[in-house]
Scaffold this motif. Structure first.
Motif, PDB file in Angstrom:
ATOM      1  N   THR A 102      48.405  38.569  31.524  1.00 22.40           N
ATOM      2  CA  THR A 102      49.869  38.673  31.562  1.00 22.40           C
ATOM      3  C   THR A 102      50.376  39.858  30.754  1.00 22.40           C
ATOM      4  O   THR A 102      51.559  40.190  30.827  1.00 22.40           O
ATOM      5  CB  THR A 102      50.520  37.393  31.023  1.00 22.40           C
ATOM      6  OG1 THR A 102      50.053  37.145  29.692  1.00 22.40           O
ATOM      7  CG2 THR A 102      50.197  36.199  31.907  1.00 22.40           C
ATOM      8  N   VAL A 103      49.496  40.491  29.980  1.00 23.66           N
ATOM      9  CA  VAL A 103      49.888  41.622  29.133  1.00 23.66           C
ATOM     10  C   VAL A 103      48.953  42.797  29.389  1.00 23.66           C
ATOM     11  O   VAL A 103      47.732  42.648  29.380  1.00 23.66           O
ATOM     12  CB  VAL A 103      49.847  41.250  27.633  1.00 23.66           C
ATOM     13  CG1 VAL A 103      50.171  42.471  26.771  1.00 23.66           C
ATOM     14  CG2 VAL A 103      50.821  40.115  27.331  1.00 23.66           C
ATOM     15  N   CYS A 104      49.543  43.946  29.638  1.00 23.50           N
ATOM     16  CA  CYS A 104      48.786  45.197  29.759  1.00 23.50           C
ATOM     17  C   CYS A 104      49.461  46.241  28.891  1.00 23.50           C
ATOM     18  O   CYS A 104      50.655  46.526  29.063  1.00 23.50           O
ATOM     19  CB  CYS A 104      48.748  45.665  31.217  1.00 23.50           C
ATOM     20  SG  CYS A 104      48.068  47.341  31.446  1.00 23.50           S
ATOM     21  N   ALA A 105      48.728  46.787  27.944  1.00 21.33           N
ATOM     22  CA  ALA A 105      49.218  47.884  27.116  1.00 21.33           C
ATOM     23  C   ALA A 105      48.297  49.071  27.352  1.00 21.33           C
ATOM     24  O   ALA A 105      47.082  48.942  27.233  1.00 21.33           O
ATOM     25  CB  ALA A 105      49.237  47.494  25.643  1.00 21.33           C
ATOM     26  N   TRP A 106      48.861  50.216  27.690  1.00 24.52           N
ATOM     27  CA  TRP A 106      48.014  51.332  28.124  1.00 24.52           C
ATOM     28  C   TRP A 106      48.679  52.662  27.791  1.00 24.52           C
ATOM     29  O   TRP A 106      49.871  52.743  27.497  1.00 24.52           O
ATOM     30  CB  TRP A 106      47.763  51.248  29.628  1.00 24.52           C
ATOM     31  CG  TRP A 106      49.009  51.458  30.466  1.00 24.52           C
ATOM     32  CD1 TRP A 106      50.113  50.654  30.515  1.00 24.52           C
ATOM     33  CD2 TRP A 106      49.283  52.559  31.329  1.00 24.52           C
ATOM     34  NE1 TRP A 106      51.055  51.177  31.365  1.00 24.52           N
ATOM     35  CE2 TRP A 106      50.583  52.338  31.886  1.00 24.52           C
ATOM     36  CE3 TRP A 106      48.567  53.700  31.700  1.00 24.52           C
ATOM     37  CZ2 TRP A 106      51.166  53.240  32.786  1.00 24.52           C
ATOM     38  CZ3 TRP A 106      49.160  54.574  32.602  1.00 24.52           C
ATOM     39  CH2 TRP A 106      50.440  54.339  33.133  1.00 24.52           C
TER      40      TRP A 106
ATOM     41  N   GLY B 188      47.418  34.202  21.977  1.00 24.61           N
ATOM     42  CA  GLY B 188      47.064  33.336  23.086  1.00 24.61           C
ATOM     43  C   GLY B 188      47.231  33.919  24.465  1.00 24.61           C
ATOM     44  O   GLY B 188      46.859  33.287  25.458  1.00 24.61           O
ATOM     45  N   ALA B 189      47.794  35.130  24.569  1.00 24.01           N
ATOM     46  CA  ALA B 189      47.934  35.757  25.885  1.00 24.01           C
ATOM     47  C   ALA B 189      46.599  36.339  26.317  1.00 24.01           C
ATOM     48  O   ALA B 189      45.726  36.626  25.484  1.00 24.01           O
ATOM     49  CB  ALA B 189      48.996  36.854  25.835  1.00 24.01           C
ATOM     50  N   ARG B 190      46.446  36.488  27.617  1.00 23.85           N
ATOM     51  CA  ARG B 190      45.304  37.248  28.134  1.00 23.85           C
ATOM     52  C   ARG B 190      45.778  38.681  28.345  1.00 23.85           C
ATOM     53  O   ARG B 190      46.666  38.935  29.167  1.00 23.85           O
ATOM     54  CB  ARG B 190      44.781  36.636  29.426  1.00 23.85           C
ATOM     55  CG  ARG B 190      44.061  35.320  29.185  1.00 23.85           C
ATOM     56  CD  ARG B 190      43.262  34.829  30.371  1.00 23.85           C
ATOM     57  NE  ARG B 190      42.154  33.985  29.906  1.00 23.85           N
ATOM     58  CZ  ARG B 190      41.219  33.473  30.680  1.00 23.85           C
ATOM     59  NH1 ARG B 190      41.236  33.712  31.982  1.00 23.85           N
ATOM     60  NH2 ARG B 190      40.242  32.729  30.176  1.00 23.85           N
ATOM     61  N   ALA B 191      45.201  39.591  27.564  1.00 27.96           N
ATOM     62  CA  ALA B 191      45.708  40.959  27.512  1.00 27.96           C
ATOM     63  C   ALA B 191      44.570  41.951  27.692  1.00 27.96           C
ATOM     64  O   ALA B 191      43.417  41.676  27.355  1.00 27.96           O
ATOM     65  CB  ALA B 191      46.409  41.204  26.178  1.00 27.96           C
ATOM     66  N   PHE B 192      44.926  43.124  28.232  1.00 32.08           N
ATOM     67  CA  PHE B 192      43.914  44.165  28.437  1.00 32.08           C
ATOM     68  C   PHE B 192      44.537  45.540  28.352  1.00 32.08           C
ATOM     69  O   PHE B 192      45.754  45.709  28.412  1.00 32.08           O
ATOM     70  CB  PHE B 192      43.229  43.981  29.798  1.00 32.08           C
ATOM     71  CG  PHE B 192      44.031  44.476  30.980  1.00 32.08           C
ATOM     72  CD1 PHE B 192      43.812  45.743  31.523  1.00 32.08           C
ATOM     73  CD2 PHE B 192      45.004  43.674  31.559  1.00 32.08           C
ATOM     74  CE1 PHE B 192      44.546  46.191  32.610  1.00 32.08           C
ATOM     75  CE2 PHE B 192      45.737  44.105  32.656  1.00 32.08           C
ATOM     76  CZ  PHE B 192      45.510  45.374  33.184  1.00 32.08           C
ATOM     77  N   THR B 193      43.658  46.527  28.205  1.00 29.76           N
ATOM     78  CA  THR B 193      44.048  47.928  28.321  1.00 29.76           C
ATOM     79  C   THR B 193      43.082  48.615  29.268  1.00 29.76           C
ATOM     80  O   THR B 193      41.947  48.156  29.459  1.00 29.76           O
ATOM     81  CB  THR B 193      44.057  48.640  26.960  1.00 29.76           C
ATOM     82  OG1 THR B 193      44.620  49.950  27.104  1.00 29.76           O
ATOM     83  CG2 THR B 193      42.653  48.773  26.372  1.00 29.76           C
ATOM     84  N   ALA B 194      43.547  49.691  29.875  1.00 37.12           N
ATOM     85  CA  ALA B 194      42.701  50.513  30.748  1.00 37.12           C
ATOM     86  C   ALA B 194      42.653  51.916  30.168  1.00 37.12           C
ATOM     87  O   ALA B 194      43.688  52.481  29.796  1.00 37.12           O
ATOM     88  CB  ALA B 194      43.259  50.538  32.170  1.00 37.12           C
ATOM     89  N   THR B 195      41.460  52.483  30.086  1.00 32.68           N
ATOM     90  CA  THR B 195      41.319  53.789  29.456  1.00 32.68           C
ATOM     91  C   THR B 195      40.065  54.483  29.976  1.00 32.68           C
ATOM     92  O   THR B 195      39.432  54.031  30.920  1.00 32.68           O
ATOM     93  CB  THR B 195      41.282  53.625  27.919  1.00 32.68           C
ATOM     94  OG1 THR B 195      41.381  54.898  27.294  1.00 32.68           O
ATOM     95  CG2 THR B 195      40.011  52.920  27.466  1.00 32.68           C
ATOM     96  N   SER B 196      39.711  55.595  29.327  1.00 31.37           N
ATOM     97  CA  SER B 196      38.472  56.302  29.614  1.00 31.37           C
ATOM     98  C   SER B 196      37.860  56.750  28.291  1.00 31.37           C
ATOM     99  O   SER B 196      38.359  56.378  27.218  1.00 31.37           O
ATOM    100  CB  SER B 196      38.732  57.487  30.549  1.00 31.37           C
ATOM    101  OG  SER B 196      37.511  57.995  31.067  1.00 31.37           O
TER     102      SER B 196
END
Length: 613
Positions: free
Chosen positions: A228-232, A285-293
């Protein structure tokens, strides 16, 4: 004319263009039309890291047998860029074809005697047909696609149908593009020998496969995995992961009644901030991710160490590119394996998932969140530019609607009130994983804060050596537990017993699958093991133990997976023979087959050295 290559539905066509010329749309139209004919294709867009003016290439692999890795070599070069002419002509296989704009004469020295030359005055045709300079450029691309349809005996109706779908409701654009397509086809039929030795014939070989980019698939996997959380922070080649996640969330994560968004997507000021936001959201408690290289991974090191040591779930989607430093931002490699496996200072080990295609990227993109919660640690999904930014044929994406999220060991308020012992870093059953609580679970019990400094099993600060060592050993037990939770390697044994094996992973898979057939056709059987995750399952050392020598195929200079295997499994490095490709282009089947064949020949002559058992 040179002796021509003759092939049907087994062709490599490469387009050499200039970035910003509008050629990408026409080239993709050509590839998709072949798919519509029921013939498998694989496309690879090789483009520069600027906006306009530099060379770009678009490769279309046509394979009736369904091979979707890069083969190597070029059967038909569509040379539209004078800057790269010499290089493009040199890359054509003997007996292949060179299609070019013959509006301006070229000296004989610019051609090869063993290549069949097909000239068409594209610029002249465009200049007398269109007045607007931009139209001349854009329709030139469609005209050469029309000419190719005649040269390759292609079903032109597939092209026309795609154009009608692309410009549905825009009759003027549809008519103009259809006219340009027919203009090129008619000119070729009237002035050139059509068809040539390369043919495209309708087939029924695509089946139910889908054509999708890996970045799109892994983003959808994150949605299905409960993110539910994406920080990028924008970085090539991962930016489209966050963009696709945004698109999927707007379609799937908006409350139908209130119209409120049930997601948070933040473009942070840099990669360091983005991983910090992910860790903060995950702690709550959130399911969070980031996308990077790769460069983003370098910046995130300290926060990744915090998540590992404080045991906070986090998912990092690493779409690898060529490094180090800025490197080649729009080229592919598998060069972040070690930096992710051991990210941060001190003794750290992280979980890596290594999908081979968009279908696995979707599956692993979802599974990563279960693993992160279950193990209370960062989990990396290791894709790369070849998977992430190229359209790939793969099996349909599937999801079990009865599947439940695995949130791991989370203690409830009722359990705390009942007197169940809670130690934030207490291992109660030997798997290395403690219980956690979400902040606010209970007004006075459970965990509200955490720290990156040393502490005991009950989260009390201490710099005593014994509690620190106890904690570090527990983290190793957790990694042992992870070995049986992550995706197991996939083993394929040869038809005949062999003392040689090959290990590979990720985007190398399609080329490896084709290369093994080329190798075995020469009477050299090889057992295969595709690694899908780290920490390594026991299947990995067992596979190596079953063979005298094992080739490790990867796309980096320093044999990073091989080093990880040696380090983690205690393998004699002499038994692992590296096959390395790292020029930024996807590895080819021909390269793998040639390198392994050469090494097998050398092993027959003289052993590297006696292996001590």
């Amino acid at each position: 004319m040179a002796k021509a290559i003759k092939a049907t539905n087994d062709i490599v066509i490469k387009f050499a263009n200039v970035n910003g010329s509008g050629s990408a749309s026409a080239n993709e139209l050509f590839a998709r039309a072949i798919l519509r004919m029921g013939v498998p294709v694989a496309t690879r867009n090789i483009f520069p890291s600027n906006i306009q003016g530099l060379p770009t290439w678009f490769e279309v692999r046509v394979s009736g047998k369904g091979w979707i890795g890069r083969r190597g070599g070029v059967d038909l070069m569509v040379a539209m860029n004078p800057q790269t002419w010499d290089k493009d002509v040199a890359s054509i296989d003997a007996g292949g074809y060179l299609f070019y704009d013959s509006s301006k004469p070229m000296p004989e020295s610019k051609f090869r005697a063993d290549v069949n030359v097909i000239g068409m005055p594209l610029t002249e045709i465009c200049n007398r047909t269109y007045k607007d300079p931009r139209q001349r450029q854009l329709f030139k691309n469609i005209i050469y696609v029309g000419a190719l349809s005649a040269l390759l005996d292609m079903d032109v109706s597939a092209l026309e149908k795609l154009i009608s779908e692309q410009f549905k409701g825009k009759e003027k654009l549809f008519d103009a593009n259809k006219h340009a397509l027919q203009l090129g086809r008619d000119w070729a039929l009237l002035n050139l020998e059509c068809p040539i030795g390369l043919r495209l014939k309708p087939a029924d070989k695509v089946g139910d496969q889908i054509f999708i980019e890996g970045n799109n698939a892994v983003a959808l996997g994150a949605v299905y995995g409960g993110a539910t959380v994406c920080a990028w922070y924008p970085i090539t080649p991962s930016s489209s992961v966050a963009e696709a996640f945004t698109s999927h969330c707007r379609r799937l994560r908006v409350d139908p009644e209130t119209k409120r968004n049930k997601f948070a997507i933040v473009q942070a000021e840099d990669e360091l901030a983005s991983i910090g936001m992910v860790i903060g959201a995950s702690w709550n408690g959130a399911r969070a991710f980031t996308a990077t290289s790769g460069p983003g991974i370098s910046l995130m090191q300290e926060f990744l160490g915090l998540a590992y040591f404080a045991e906070i779930p986090a998912v990092v989607i690493d779409v690898q590119r060529a490094g180090p430093s800025t490197g080649m931002p729009t080229r592919t490699q598998q060069c972040d394996i070690l930096s992710c496996a051991y990210a941060s200072h001190g003794d750290t080990k992280h979980v890596l998932l290594m999908p081979e295609d968009p279908a696995e990227a979707f599956e692993f993109g979802a599974q990563a969140f279960d693993l992160a919660d279950r193990l209370q640690t960062p989990v990396f999904v290791m894709t790369d530019l070849d998977i992430g930014m190229n359209q790939r044929l793969c099996r349909p994406l599937k999801w079990d609607d009865s599947r439940k999220y695995d949130r791991g060991k989370v203690m409830t308020a009722a359990e705390l009130d009942a007197g169940k012992e809670f130690g934030r870093y207490l291992d109660v059953d030997g798997d290395g994983i403690p219980y956690r609580t979400y902040p606010g679970t209970h007004p006075s019990k459970g965990a509200f804060f955490t720290r990156g400094t040393s502490r005991d099993r009950y989260a009390r600060y201490t710099e005593e050596g014994a509690p620190y060592a106890d904690n570090m050993q527990r983290l190793l037990r957790k990694l042992e537990t992870a070995k049986n939770l992550v995706p197991r390697p996939v083993r394929k044994n040869a038809d005949k017993p062999t003392k040689y094996g090959v290990i590979y992973y990720g985007s190398t898979s399609p080329a490896m699958n084709e290369a093994i057939h080329m190798i075995e056709a020469k009477g050299r059987p090889l057992d295969m093991l595709r690694i899908r995750a780290f920490p390594f399952h026991q299947d990995v050392p067992d596979f190596i133990a079953d063979h005298d020598y094992v080739f490790v195929v990867e796309q980096n200079r320093d044999a990073q997976l091989r080093s990880l295997i040696v380090n983690e499994c205690g393998i004699d490095p002499v038994r692992l023979i590296p096959i390395l490709h790292y020029d930024g282009t996807p590895i080819t089947a021909r390269f793998i087959a040639r390198e392994i064949a050469d090494d097998l020949e050398a092993l027959k002559v003289t052993p590297l050295r006696k292996v001590v058992s």
